[in-house]
Every structure is written in C-alpha cells, then in structure tokens.
Design a protein around this motif. Structure first.
Motif, mmCIF file in Angstrom:
data_model
loop_
_atom_site.group_PDB
_atom_site.id
_atom_site.type_symbol
_atom_site.label_atom_id
_atom_site.label_comp_id
_atom_site.label_asym_id
_atom_site.label_seq_id
_atom_site.Cartn_x
_atom_site.Cartn_y
_atom_site.Cartn_z
ATOM 1 N N ASP A 33 0.850 -1.183 0.000
ATOM 2 C CA ASP A 33 0.000 0.000 0.000
ATOM 3 C C ASP A 33 0.889 1.237 0.000
ATOM 4 O O ASP A 33 1.302 1.724 1.042
ATOM 5 C CB ASP A 33 -0.913 -0.026 1.230
ATOM 6 N N ARG A 34 1.195 1.760 -1.172
ATOM 7 C CA ARG A 34 2.124 2.885 -1.287
ATOM 8 C C ARG A 34 1.465 4.209 -0.935
ATOM 9 O O ARG A 34 2.143 5.194 -0.729
ATOM 10 C CB ARG A 34 2.686 2.934 -2.700
ATOM 11 N N ARG A 35 0.129 4.234 -0.878
ATOM 12 C CA ARG A 35 -0.577 5.474 -0.552
ATOM 13 C C ARG A 35 -0.935 5.553 0.931
ATOM 14 O O ARG A 35 -1.559 6.508 1.363
ATOM 15 C CB ARG A 35 -1.840 5.575 -1.403
ATOM 16 N N ASN A 36 -0.569 4.555 1.718
ATOM 17 C CA ASN A 36 -0.804 4.515 3.163
ATOM 18 C C ASN A 36 -2.275 4.670 3.511
ATOM 19 O O ASN A 36 -2.642 5.352 4.470
ATOM 20 C CB ASN A 36 0.024 5.593 3.881
ATOM 21 N N LEU A 37 -3.142 4.023 2.755
ATOM 22 C CA LEU A 37 -4.577 4.130 2.987
ATOM 23 C C LEU A 37 -5.016 3.476 4.293
ATOM 24 O O LEU A 37 -6.109 3.753 4.776
ATOM 25 C CB LEU A 37 -5.347 3.529 1.811
ATOM 26 N N TYR A 38 -4.170 2.648 4.862
ATOM 27 C CA TYR A 38 -4.505 2.043 6.145
ATOM 28 C C TYR A 38 -4.589 3.094 7.246
ATOM 29 O O TYR A 38 -5.149 2.848 8.314
ATOM 30 C CB TYR A 38 -3.502 0.947 6.512
ATOM 31 N N LEU A 39 -4.074 4.282 7.006
ATOM 32 C CA LEU A 39 -4.106 5.370 7.996
ATOM 33 C C LEU A 39 -5.320 6.284 7.838
ATOM 34 O O LEU A 39 -5.450 7.247 8.587
ATOM 35 C CB LEU A 39 -2.836 6.217 7.875
ATOM 36 N N LYS A 80 -11.060 12.864 -1.709
ATOM 37 C CA LYS A 80 -9.719 13.064 -2.264
ATOM 38 C C LYS A 80 -9.003 11.739 -2.472
ATOM 39 O O LYS A 80 -8.297 11.545 -3.455
ATOM 40 C CB LYS A 80 -8.888 13.950 -1.346
ATOM 41 N N LEU A 81 -9.172 10.807 -1.525
ATOM 42 C CA LEU A 81 -8.440 9.542 -1.601
ATOM 43 C C LEU A 81 -8.979 8.617 -2.689
ATOM 44 O O LEU A 81 -8.355 7.603 -2.985
ATOM 45 C CB LEU A 81 -8.451 8.838 -0.245
ATOM 46 N N LYS A 82 -10.114 8.955 -3.286
ATOM 47 C CA LYS A 82 -10.587 8.172 -4.420
ATOM 48 C C LYS A 82 -9.679 8.374 -5.631
ATOM 49 O O LYS A 82 -9.586 7.512 -6.488
ATOM 50 C CB LYS A 82 -12.029 8.557 -4.766
ATOM 51 N N SER A 83 -9.020 9.508 -5.673
ATOM 52 C CA SER A 83 -8.087 9.797 -6.762
ATOM 53 C C SER A 83 -6.730 9.161 -6.451
ATOM 54 O O SER A 83 -6.240 9.259 -5.333
ATOM 55 C CB SER A 83 -7.909 11.310 -6.912
ATOM 56 N N PRO A 84 -6.099 8.535 -7.420
ATOM 57 C CA PRO A 84 -4.780 7.932 -7.175
ATOM 58 C C PRO A 84 -3.666 8.967 -6.991
ATOM 59 O O PRO A 84 -2.559 8.617 -6.622
ATOM 60 C CB PRO A 84 -4.534 7.079 -8.413
#
Length: 131
Positions: A33-39, A80-84
């Motif tokens: 997970d390079r976008r750190n979506l777990y946070l 915002k996080l829907k966008s890569p």
C-alpha cells in the motif's frame, strides 16, 4: 510479424480472478500500500453506540458544530483519496480547529504531552517516536 511476450502457460498463471466490479478477488498479487490508505481512519471518533453500559460515546460528548466539522473533513478526505494522485503522509501531523491564541510553543508542548501519555499507555512505542 507478431512476437509473443509470454507463452500461454505463463499467461494463464498470471491471470487474476476479478469480481463483477473488476476488482481482484485475491489480494496476494497486489503490491504494498504505497498510498498509506490504512491510515485513513487514524484519529477518527467512532459514532458506534455504547448502549450496553449506558455511557455516552465520545462522539456524543462532542459539540454539534465539532461533529459537523469532523463529518465534513472525513467526507472531503475520502473524496480526495478516491483519486490515485492523493496519498496519506505517515509522518505528517494534521491539527485542526486550534484556538487563535495558541502559540507554536504551546502547540509543541501539547504534542510532547500527548506523546508522553501515549508512551505511558503503550499506544506509541519508541520506534514510532524516532520516525
């Protein structure tokens, strides 16, 4: 001329099963997970009810205006996080709704106090502090 990049057996082993929406069923082939979506829910105040013990939830203890601000901020973040193109920085701290009279020194003092409490409670470890 046509040159095959992989043979049929290799291609069949690379095939990924997908659901009706086109998302992979198995996450074994997906990368880190390079976008750190777990946070994305870090610091989120749960609206879940505590009806069993009769105590009000932390959400219910917040003023109505603060609840609305938090809901709006959460919706904005998820949009915002829907966008890569957007990601969550794992080391940046975001503070909202500070009083106008709070100075930088006071804010740093509050952060240090919160860090010390986190270390005492075991929520944060020394490796997290060094990062």
């Amino acid at each position: 001329l046509i040159n095959l990049s992989v043979d049929k057996t290799t291609a069949s082993s690379l095939k990924v099963e997908r659901d009706a929406d086109g998302k992979p069923l198995s996450t074994t082939l997906t990368g880190k997970d390079r976008r750190n979506l777990y946070l994305k829910l870090e610091g989120h105040v749960s609206t879940a009810s505590n009806a069993a013990n009769g105590l009000p939830t932390p959400w219910e203890c917040l003023p109505r205006v603060d609840q609305e601000k938090r809901q709006t901020a959460s919706k904005d973040k998820l949009t915002k996080l829907k966008s890569p193109l957007f990601f969550i920085n794992p080391v940046r701290l975001s503070l909202r709704n500070l009083a106008r009279g709070v100075t930088e020194t006071q804010m740093k003092g509050l952060c240090v106090t919160a860090l010390e409490r986190g270390l005492e409670r075991g929520v944060v470890n020394v490796e997290d502090v060094k990062a």
